[in-house]
Design a protein around this motif. Structure first.
Motif, PDB file in Angstrom:
ATOM      1  N   UNK A 245       0.835  -1.213   0.000  1.00 34.07           N
ATOM      2  CA  UNK A 245       0.000   0.000   0.000  1.00 34.07           C
ATOM      3  C   UNK A 245       0.872   1.267   0.000  1.00 34.07           C
ATOM      4  N   UNK A 246       1.944   1.217   0.806  1.00 31.27           N
ATOM      5  CA  UNK A 246       2.848   2.368   0.876  1.00 31.27           C
ATOM      6  C   UNK A 246       3.518   2.605  -0.478  1.00 31.27           C
ATOM      7  N   UNK A 247       3.929   1.512  -1.101  1.00 30.96           N
ATOM      8  CA  UNK A 247       4.578   1.640  -2.412  1.00 30.96           C
ATOM      9  C   UNK A 247       3.605   2.187  -3.440  1.00 30.96           C
ATOM     10  N   UNK A 248       2.360   1.708  -3.389  1.00 24.15           N
ATOM     11  CA  UNK A 248       1.340   2.194  -4.323  1.00 24.15           C
ATOM     12  C   UNK A 248       1.066   3.680  -4.110  1.00 24.15           C
ATOM     13  N   UNK A 249       0.996   4.075  -2.829  1.00 26.20           N
ATOM     14  CA  UNK A 249       0.750   5.489  -2.520  1.00 26.20           C
ATOM     15  C   UNK A 249       1.888   6.354  -3.038  1.00 26.20           C
ATOM     16  N   UNK A 250       3.113   5.851  -2.808  1.00 25.55           N
ATOM     17  CA  UNK A 250       4.276   6.603  -3.300  1.00 25.55           C
ATOM     18  C   UNK A 250       4.248   6.702  -4.812  1.00 25.55           C
ATOM     19  N   UNK A 251       3.910   5.582  -5.462  1.00 25.80           N
ATOM     20  CA  UNK A 251       3.825   5.578  -6.920  1.00 25.80           C
ATOM     21  C   UNK A 251       2.761   6.544  -7.408  1.00 25.80           C
ATOM     22  N   UNK A 252       1.630   6.577  -6.696  1.00 22.49           N
ATOM     23  CA  UNK A 252       0.551   7.491  -7.076  1.00 22.49           C
ATOM     24  C   UNK A 252       1.005   8.941  -6.972  1.00 22.49           C
ATOM     25  N   UNK A 253       1.737   9.213  -5.876  1.00 23.69           N
ATOM     26  CA  UNK A 253       2.249  10.581  -5.704  1.00 23.69           C
ATOM     27  C   UNK A 253       3.222  10.940  -6.822  1.00 23.69           C
ATOM     28  N   UNK A 254       4.073   9.984  -7.172  1.00 21.33           N
ATOM     29  CA  UNK A 254       5.047  10.240  -8.233  1.00 21.33           C
ATOM     30  C   UNK A 254       4.349  10.451  -9.570  1.00 21.33           C
ATOM     31  N   UNK A 255       3.343   9.621  -9.823  1.00 22.08           N
ATOM     32  CA  UNK A 255       2.572   9.779 -11.062  1.00 22.08           C
ATOM     33  C   UNK A 255       1.884  11.132 -11.080  1.00 22.08           C
ATOM     34  N   UNK A 256       1.306  11.490  -9.927  1.00 21.32           N
ATOM     35  CA  UNK A 256       0.641  12.796  -9.847  1.00 21.32           C
ATOM     36  C   UNK A 256       1.617  13.933 -10.049  1.00 21.32           C
ATOM     37  N   UNK A 257       2.799  13.784  -9.444  1.00 19.81           N
ATOM     38  CA  UNK A 257       3.805  14.839  -9.603  1.00 19.81           C
ATOM     39  C   UNK A 257       4.242  14.941 -11.053  1.00 19.81           C
ATOM     40  N   UNK A 258       4.426  13.773 -11.688  1.00 25.43           N
ATOM     41  CA  UNK A 258       4.828  13.796 -13.083  1.00 25.43           C
ATOM     42  C   UNK A 258       3.740  14.392 -13.963  1.00 25.43           C
ATOM     43  N   UNK A 259       2.488  14.054 -13.615  1.00 23.60           N
ATOM     44  CA  UNK A 259       1.381  14.592 -14.385  1.00 23.60           C
ATOM     45  C   UNK A 259       1.320  16.095 -14.221  1.00 23.60           C
ATOM     46  N   UNK A 260       1.514  16.607 -12.987  1.00 26.89           N
ATOM     47  CA  UNK A 260       1.487  18.050 -12.754  1.00 26.89           C
ATOM     48  C   UNK A 260       2.627  18.723 -13.514  1.00 26.89           C
ATOM     49  N   UNK A 261       3.780  18.067 -13.500  1.00 31.20           N
ATOM     50  CA  UNK A 261       4.922  18.631 -14.215  1.00 31.20           C
ATOM     51  C   UNK A 261       4.641  18.694 -15.708  1.00 31.20           C
ATOM     52  N   UNK A 262       4.009  17.640 -16.220  1.00 29.99           N
ATOM     53  CA  UNK A 262       3.713  17.594 -17.640  1.00 29.99           C
ATOM     54  C   UNK A 262       2.732  18.681 -18.038  1.00 29.99           C
ATOM     55  N   UNK A 263       1.859  19.094 -17.108  1.00 27.42           N
ATOM     56  CA  UNK A 263       0.841  20.098 -17.399  1.00 27.42           C
ATOM     57  C   UNK A 263       1.311  21.519 -17.115  1.00 27.42           C
ATOM     58  N   UNK A 264       2.537  21.681 -16.630  1.00 32.94           N
ATOM     59  CA  UNK A 264       3.045  23.025 -16.368  1.00 32.94           C
ATOM     60  C   UNK A 264       3.127  23.832 -17.658  1.00 32.94           C
ATOM     61  N   UNK A 265       2.821  25.132 -17.547  1.00 31.34           N
ATOM     62  CA  UNK A 265       3.094  26.082 -18.627  1.00 31.34           C
ATOM     63  C   UNK A 265       4.226  26.972 -18.137  1.00 31.34           C
ATOM     64  N   UNK A 266       5.368  26.911 -18.798  1.00 33.87           N
ATOM     65  CA  UNK A 266       6.553  27.626 -18.335  1.00 33.87           C
ATOM     66  C   UNK A 266       6.748  28.902 -19.155  1.00 33.87           C
ATOM     67  N   UNK A 267       6.771  30.029 -18.464  1.00 23.19           N
ATOM     68  CA  UNK A 267       6.885  31.326 -19.114  1.00 23.19           C
ATOM     69  C   UNK A 267       8.130  32.055 -18.620  1.00 23.19           C
ATOM     70  N   UNK A 268       8.828  32.714 -19.531  1.00 20.99           N
ATOM     71  CA  UNK A 268       9.888  33.653 -19.165  1.00 20.99           C
ATOM     72  C   UNK A 268       9.341  35.067 -19.320  1.00 20.99           C
ATOM     73  N   UNK A 269       9.551  35.904 -18.303  1.00 18.85           N
ATOM     74  CA  UNK A 269       9.121  37.296 -18.360  1.00 18.85           C
ATOM     75  C   UNK A 269      10.281  38.189 -17.931  1.00 18.85           C
ATOM     76  N   UNK A 270      10.370  39.329 -18.565  1.00 20.98           N
ATOM     77  CA  UNK A 270      11.485  40.245 -18.320  1.00 20.98           C
ATOM     78  C   UNK A 270      11.137  41.178 -17.168  1.00 20.98           C
ATOM     79  N   UNK A 271      11.819  41.014 -16.049  1.00 23.80           N
ATOM     80  CA  UNK A 271      11.534  41.839 -14.881  1.00 23.80           C
ATOM     81  C   UNK A 271      12.001  43.280 -15.062  1.00 23.80           C
ATOM     82  N   UNK A 272      12.812  43.546 -16.088  1.00 22.77           N
ATOM     83  CA  UNK A 272      13.265  44.912 -16.356  1.00 22.77           C
ATOM     84  C   UNK A 272      12.311  45.657 -17.275  1.00 22.77           C
ATOM     85  N   UNK A 273      11.288  44.977 -17.774  1.00 23.20           N
ATOM     86  CA  UNK A 273      10.347  45.605 -18.698  1.00 23.20           C
ATOM     87  C   UNK A 273       9.174  46.225 -17.947  1.00 23.20           C
TER      88      UNK A 273
END
Length: 413
Positions: A19-47
């Motif tokens: 159960x612990x391993x499954x929970x850890x795997x679920x968390x990892x899958x969730x983390x990977x899924x969240x990472x995959x759904x990230x939108x990464x933006x660069x913005x110029x703080x001097x602008x």
């Protein structure tokens, strides 16, 4: 008995481990899924547009059900560091983001490097005429002779005054100083970068005291686009979809907050180059690196100058001008001095107008202090870089000041 208890406990422990391993795997899958759904933006703080860039990034990510990840970089060079030019975006897009927001881009000033692609514009901003609330004068031509109009040092509107001889130029250090001139009524109006003046007025809690009007001169309207590389093509597609939804439901106008207007929906093929102006980083004091200007062809120039004058002018420019305008005239804290935007057909700048501006305002640390022959050589170098070939006859100070020759950039002159 102990053996039987041991046999009972062991499967229980095994189940807990599973159960612990499954929970850890679920968390990892969730983390990977969240990472995959990230939108990464660069913005110029001097602008000055950094606030709307961040708001637009968050709004787009929310629309897509993604998590916005913002990476701030500074497009402002420090000391004698090299200019932050377009090549730097290759590293940003490789390491930190899928899209660079808030990039004012003009296809007419030259195409982007092969590793960069621009989305259709999502907003339009630029320089505006700012007047006191209730002032009926909405155009520069309507002001009486001798009227003082403020501009920030080394910004593009400094080039507009020759077309408006009724105006007196009041040069101020920055946007906040321009707003102070308006507040104290030292001037009747100002020509200023819209995101800069909106931010300055908001800090002064004085937005309601002023009105903004469009300017008729060339290069005043600039589209904001997102830049991406090949790996960001899918992110760009999703970005364009979210922008379309936000444009239709009114959300985009809300997030632009007066800093810019919503750009009309793009027509034609995706990725078509927008019109407007080039990179306006660093308080819109000048575009970032544009493609190199045409090399001298040796054909007849718009003005007399010698190759020797231009060669000497290059060294003078590097010594006295490059700290503001870049070693290659690409623009740093001061405007770009080359290419289609600087010598545009729409602007109709004459050699005399440009030379007079150079003489009166340069170098920044000691305006109008160079010997006449040094100004001649610097102007010869500027002409050469912009593709106007030498004639063999020297450029003179008086001829340059009085010249009515139009400086229009061409790929070959």
């Amino acid at each position: 008995m102990q053996q039987s208890i041991r046999n009972v406990i062991s499967p229980t422990r095994q189940l807990r481990s599973i159960f612990a391993a499954c929970a850890t795997l679920a968390l990892l899958i969730g983390a990977n899924r969240a990472h995959a759904d990230d939108m990464r933006f660069c913005i110029d703080k001097a602008s000055p547009s950094v606030a709307i860039d961040a708001d637009v990034a968050r709004a787009v990510a929310t629309q897509l059900g993604a998590r916005p990840v913002l990476y701030e970089y500074s497009g402002q060079p420090k000391g004698d560091d090299p200019d932050f030019d377009l090549r730097a975006y290759k590293g940003l897009l490789a390491e930190h983001c899928d899209l660079v927001l808030g990039f004012p881009y003009d296809a007419s000033s030259g195409s982007l490097p092969k590793f960069l692609t621009a989305t259709p514009p999502y907003a339009i901003t630029g320089f505006v005429l700012v007047t006191h609330k209730g002032d009926p004068r909405t155009k520069l031509a309507k002001f009486a002779a001798g009227s003082k109009v403020a501009v920030a040092y080394n910004t593009l509107p400094n080039l507009y005054f020759p077309h408006h001889p009724n105006l007196v130029r009041e040069i101020r250090a920055d946007d906040d100083d321009v707003v102070a001139a308006l507040e104290h009524r030292d001037v009747v109006a100002a020509m200023i970068w819209r995101p800069g003046v909106v931010g300055a007025l908001q800090r002064a809690k004085a937005v309601a005291k002023y009105e903004f009007h469009p300017l008729d001169d060339a290069g005043t309207s600039w589209p904001l686009v997102a830049l991406h590389g090949d790996k960001g093509a899918e992110a760009a597609r999703r970005f364009e979809h979210a922008i379309a939804v936000l444009r239709d439901n009114g959300g985009l106008a809300k997030f632009l907050r007066g800093y810019a207007d919503v750009a009309p929906a793009a027509t034609g093929r995706r990725g078509a180059e927008p019109t407007g102006f080039n990179h306006a980083r660093r308080h819109a004091q000048g575009p970032a690196t544009s493609p190199c200007a045409a090399k001298s062809t040796g054909k007849r120039s718009v003005a007399n100058y010698t190759a020797e004058q231009a060669a000497a002018g290059q060294q003078l420019f590097e010594d006295k001008c490059s700290i503001c305008h870049g070693k290659n005239l690409e623009g740093r804290n001061g405007p770009m001095l080359k290419g289609k935007m600087f010598f545009s057909a729409e602007a109709k700048h004459t050699l005399g107008e440009i030379f007079t501006i150079v003489v009166q305002n340069m170098p920044a640390t000691a305006p109008a202090t160079l010997p006449h022959d040094q100004y001649e050589k610097i102007m010869a170098y500027i002409l050469q870089v912009n593709g106007f070939g030498p004639t063999g006859s020297a450029l003179t100070y008086e001829d340059a000041k009085q010249s009515k020759a139009l400086l229009v950039y061409k790929d070959s002159n």
